[in-house]
Write a protein that holds these residues in place. Structure first.
Motif, PDB file in Angstrom:
ATOM      1  N   GLU A  10       8.691 -13.437   5.134  1.00 15.09           N
ATOM      2  CA  GLU A  10       7.920 -12.194   5.080  1.00 15.09           C
ATOM      3  C   GLU A  10       8.813 -10.963   5.216  1.00 15.09           C
ATOM      4  O   GLU A  10       8.533  -9.914   4.620  1.00 15.09           O
ATOM      5  CB  GLU A  10       6.861 -12.186   6.189  1.00 15.09           C
ATOM      6  CG  GLU A  10       5.817 -13.276   6.048  1.00 15.09           C
ATOM      7  CD  GLU A  10       4.757 -13.184   7.124  1.00 15.09           C
ATOM      8  OE1 GLU A  10       4.637 -12.103   7.753  1.00 15.09           O
ATOM      9  OE2 GLU A  10       4.055 -14.184   7.350  1.00 15.09           O
ATOM     10  N   SER A  14       9.759  -7.848   1.675  1.00 13.95           N
ATOM     11  CA  SER A  14       9.592  -6.392   1.647  1.00 13.95           C
ATOM     12  C   SER A  14      10.839  -5.721   1.082  1.00 13.95           C
ATOM     13  O   SER A  14      10.733  -4.720   0.351  1.00 13.95           O
ATOM     14  CB  SER A  14       9.288  -5.868   3.049  1.00 13.95           C
ATOM     15  OG  SER A  14      10.353  -6.136   3.940  1.00 13.95           O
ATOM     16  N   LEU A  17      10.781  -6.242  -2.720  1.00 16.57           N
ATOM     17  CA  LEU A  17       9.813  -5.378  -3.390  1.00 16.57           C
ATOM     18  C   LEU A  17      10.278  -3.928  -3.424  1.00 16.57           C
ATOM     19  O   LEU A  17      10.052  -3.218  -4.415  1.00 16.57           O
ATOM     20  CB  LEU A  17       8.458  -5.501  -2.715  1.00 16.57           C
ATOM     21  CG  LEU A  17       7.782  -6.872  -2.874  1.00 16.57           C
ATOM     22  CD1 LEU A  17       6.509  -6.943  -2.059  1.00 16.57           C
ATOM     23  CD2 LEU A  17       7.491  -7.167  -4.342  1.00 16.57           C
ATOM     24  N   LEU A  36       0.564  -1.614  -7.015  1.00 19.08           N
ATOM     25  CA  LEU A  36       1.304  -2.545  -6.172  1.00 19.08           C
ATOM     26  C   LEU A  36       1.400  -2.014  -4.746  1.00 19.08           C
ATOM     27  O   LEU A  36       1.096  -2.737  -3.784  1.00 19.08           O
ATOM     28  CB  LEU A  36       2.703  -2.769  -6.758  1.00 19.08           C
ATOM     29  CG  LEU A  36       3.663  -3.630  -5.933  1.00 19.08           C
ATOM     30  CD1 LEU A  36       3.108  -5.032  -5.734  1.00 19.08           C
ATOM     31  CD2 LEU A  36       5.040  -3.688  -6.603  1.00 19.08           C
ATOM     32  N   GLN A  37       1.808  -0.773  -4.601  1.00 16.84           N
ATOM     33  CA  GLN A  37       1.974  -0.202  -3.265  1.00 16.84           C
ATOM     34  C   GLN A  37       0.637  -0.094  -2.533  1.00 16.84           C
ATOM     35  O   GLN A  37       0.577  -0.252  -1.303  1.00 16.84           O
ATOM     36  CB  GLN A  37       2.641   1.172  -3.381  1.00 16.84           C
ATOM     37  CG  GLN A  37       4.101   1.075  -3.832  1.00 16.84           C
ATOM     38  CD  GLN A  37       4.699   2.427  -4.154  1.00 16.84           C
ATOM     39  OE1 GLN A  37       4.048   3.298  -4.733  1.00 16.84           O
ATOM     40  NE2 GLN A  37       5.954   2.614  -3.781  1.00 16.84           N
ATOM     41  N   HIS A  39      -2.121  -2.111  -2.938  1.00 12.50           N
ATOM     42  CA  HIS A  39      -2.714  -3.407  -2.579  1.00 12.50           C
ATOM     43  C   HIS A  39      -1.806  -4.263  -1.693  1.00 12.50           C
ATOM     44  O   HIS A  39      -2.286  -5.230  -1.097  1.00 12.50           O
ATOM     45  CB  HIS A  39      -3.086  -4.176  -3.843  1.00 12.50           C
ATOM     46  CG  HIS A  39      -4.163  -3.514  -4.653  1.00 12.50           C
ATOM     47  ND1 HIS A  39      -5.439  -3.336  -4.173  1.00 12.50           N
ATOM     48  CD2 HIS A  39      -4.149  -2.964  -5.894  1.00 12.50           C
ATOM     49  CE1 HIS A  39      -6.177  -2.718  -5.079  1.00 12.50           C
ATOM     50  NE2 HIS A  39      -5.414  -2.477  -6.139  1.00 12.50           N
ATOM     51  N   LEU A  40      -0.537  -3.915  -1.597  1.00 12.08           N
ATOM     52  CA  LEU A  40       0.355  -4.673  -0.719  1.00 12.08           C
ATOM     53  C   LEU A  40      -0.096  -4.601   0.735  1.00 12.08           C
ATOM     54  O   LEU A  40       0.178  -5.517   1.517  1.00 12.08           O
ATOM     55  CB  LEU A  40       1.793  -4.148  -0.836  1.00 12.08           C
ATOM     56  CG  LEU A  40       2.635  -4.685  -1.995  1.00 12.08           C
ATOM     57  CD1 LEU A  40       4.005  -4.029  -1.994  1.00 12.08           C
ATOM     58  CD2 LEU A  40       2.767  -6.197  -1.931  1.00 12.08           C
ATOM     59  N   ARG A  41      -0.796  -3.535   1.082  1.00 13.88           N
ATOM     60  CA  ARG A  41      -1.255  -3.389   2.468  1.00 13.88           C
ATOM     61  C   ARG A  41      -2.220  -4.491   2.864  1.00 13.88           C
ATOM     62  O   ARG A  41      -2.354  -4.823   4.053  1.00 13.88           O
ATOM     63  CB  ARG A  41      -1.940  -2.035   2.636  1.00 13.88           C
ATOM     64  CG  ARG A  41      -1.082  -0.842   2.238  1.00 13.88           C
ATOM     65  CD  ARG A  41      -1.916   0.430   2.163  1.00 13.88           C
ATOM     66  NE  ARG A  41      -1.163   1.542   1.607  1.00 13.88           N
ATOM     67  CZ  ARG A  41      -1.691   2.725   1.300  1.00 13.88           C
ATOM     68  NH1 ARG A  41      -2.998   2.926   1.518  1.00 13.88           N
ATOM     69  NH2 ARG A  41      -0.941   3.685   0.791  1.00 13.88           N
ATOM     70  N   ILE A  43      -2.174  -7.648   1.570  1.00 16.40           N
ATOM     71  CA  ILE A  43      -1.634  -8.976   1.296  1.00 16.40           C
ATOM     72  C   ILE A  43      -0.423  -9.208   2.191  1.00 16.40           C
ATOM     73  O   ILE A  43       0.474  -8.366   2.259  1.00 16.40           O
ATOM     74  CB  ILE A  43      -1.215  -9.107  -0.191  1.00 16.40           C
ATOM     75  CG1 ILE A  43      -2.410  -8.844  -1.106  1.00 16.40           C
ATOM     76  CG2 ILE A  43      -0.627 -10.487  -0.462  1.00 16.40           C
ATOM     77  CD1 ILE A  43      -2.044  -8.817  -2.571  1.00 16.40           C
ATOM     78  N   HIS A  44      -0.387 -10.342   2.841  1.00 14.52           N
ATOM     79  CA  HIS A  44       0.709 -10.626   3.777  1.00 14.52           C
ATOM     80  C   HIS A  44       1.540 -11.839   3.378  1.00 14.52           C
ATOM     81  O   HIS A  44       2.681 -11.962   3.817  1.00 14.52           O
ATOM     82  CB  HIS A  44       0.147 -10.813   5.192  1.00 14.52           C
ATOM     83  CG  HIS A  44      -0.620  -9.618   5.696  1.00 14.52           C
ATOM     84  ND1 HIS A  44      -0.023  -8.433   6.046  1.00 14.52           N
ATOM     85  CD2 HIS A  44      -1.961  -9.428   5.869  1.00 14.52           C
ATOM     86  CE1 HIS A  44      -0.933  -7.562   6.429  1.00 14.52           C
ATOM     87  NE2 HIS A  44      -2.128  -8.139   6.333  1.00 14.52           N
ATOM     88  N   GLU A  48       2.074 -14.344  -2.562  1.00 16.66           N
ATOM     89  CA  GLU A  48       1.029 -13.524  -3.171  1.00 16.66           C
ATOM     90  C   GLU A  48       1.513 -12.095  -3.419  1.00 16.66           C
ATOM     91  O   GLU A  48       1.108 -11.453  -4.393  1.00 16.66           O
ATOM     92  CB  GLU A  48      -0.217 -13.515  -2.286  1.00 16.66           C
ATOM     93  CG  GLU A  48      -0.873 -14.874  -2.132  1.00 16.66           C
ATOM     94  CD  GLU A  48      -1.153 -15.522  -3.485  1.00 16.66           C
ATOM     95  OE1 GLU A  48      -1.685 -14.835  -4.373  1.00 16.66           O
ATOM     96  OE2 GLU A  48      -0.836 -16.714  -3.650  1.00 16.66           O
ATOM     97  N   GLN A  49       2.382 -11.599  -2.551  1.00 13.72           N
ATOM     98  CA  GLN A  49       2.963 -10.274  -2.781  1.00 13.72           C
ATOM     99  C   GLN A  49       3.827 -10.270  -4.043  1.00 13.72           C
ATOM    100  O   GLN A  49       3.768  -9.328  -4.842  1.00 13.72           O
ATOM    101  CB  GLN A  49       3.796  -9.845  -1.573  1.00 13.72           C
ATOM    102  CG  GLN A  49       2.964  -9.514  -0.344  1.00 13.72           C
ATOM    103  CD  GLN A  49       3.826  -9.064   0.814  1.00 13.72           C
ATOM    104  OE1 GLN A  49       4.994  -9.436   0.938  1.00 13.72           O
ATOM    105  NE2 GLN A  49       3.252  -8.240   1.686  1.00 13.72           N
TER     106      GLN A  49
END
Length: 203
Positions: A10, A14, A17, A36-37, A39-41, A43-44, A48-49
């Motif tokens: 994880e 980041s 990305l 992307l920026q 919806h990334l909030r 998704i963890h 999936e990111q």
């Protein structure tokens, strides 16, 4: 990115990305970067990111890369078929392949100069040698010609198809190298999907 997928890392995803968003500095990707920026909030999971990044930033570039490869393959097929001299064939095929490599690299955010272009060419050839791509291309084309086109193709047309298929295989390898993420959810391009289009464009 491959490490993130394998290790479910994880923290590192980041960083991947952030670098990807920085490299994809193109006007037509502006909305994809914003999506992307946003919806990334929510998704963890690292995978999936990366899938989201692939959807928003790379699918349109993959389509353009396929078009670049198909265009070069068709040009080589036609020119080889009508060219009066083998020396001209060799020079044109080399020129068109280098031009294709440069365009694919630029499509994914690279700006290779002369030295960088030849380094990319060496990487592509090494990739093909490692995967057995050149031998595989030869087998596919020979099978295709023998089963479908033997009665229709002259020697020059057959040579044009073979050169176009080799160019396609080189283009697919370049796409694989230049693409900033591995194929995750998207489907990798395959040689067979280009051969029919090249054949239809042959004189």
């Amino acid at each position: 990115a491959e490490h993130c997928l394998l290790e479910n890392d994880e923290k590192q995803v980041s960083q991947v990305l952030r670098q990807l968003i920085q490299v994809m500095d193109r006007q037509e990707l502006r909305r994809g970067k914003q999506n992307l920026q946003l919806h990334l909030r929510d998704i963890h999971a690292p995978r999936e990111q990366l899938v989201l990044a692939e959807r928003e930033l790379l699918l349109s570039l993959d389509k353009q890369a396929r078009q670049i490869i198909a265009h070069s393959a068709r040009r080589i097929s036609v020119v080889t078929a009508v060219s009066p001299a083998a020396v001209f064939d060799v020079l044109f095929v080399a020129f068109e392949n280098l031009r294709m490599l440069r365009r694919i690299a630029a499509n994914y955010g690279g700006r290779p100069g002369t030295v960088g272009l030849f380094r990319l060419a060496r990487m592509v050839l090494a990739h093909l040698a490692f995967t057995g791509g050149l031998a595989f291309t030869s087998d596919i084309v020979q099978q295709f010609i023998s089963t479908k086109l033997t009665a229709k193709l002259s020697a020059r047309l057959g040579e044009g198809l073979f050169n176009a298929a080799m160019t396609t295989r080189i283009g697919i390898a370049a796409l694989d190298i230049c693409r900033p993420l591995p194929f995750i959810e998207a489907e990798k391009p395959k040689l067979r999907e280009f051969i029919g289009a090249v054949t239809r464009s042959s004189p």
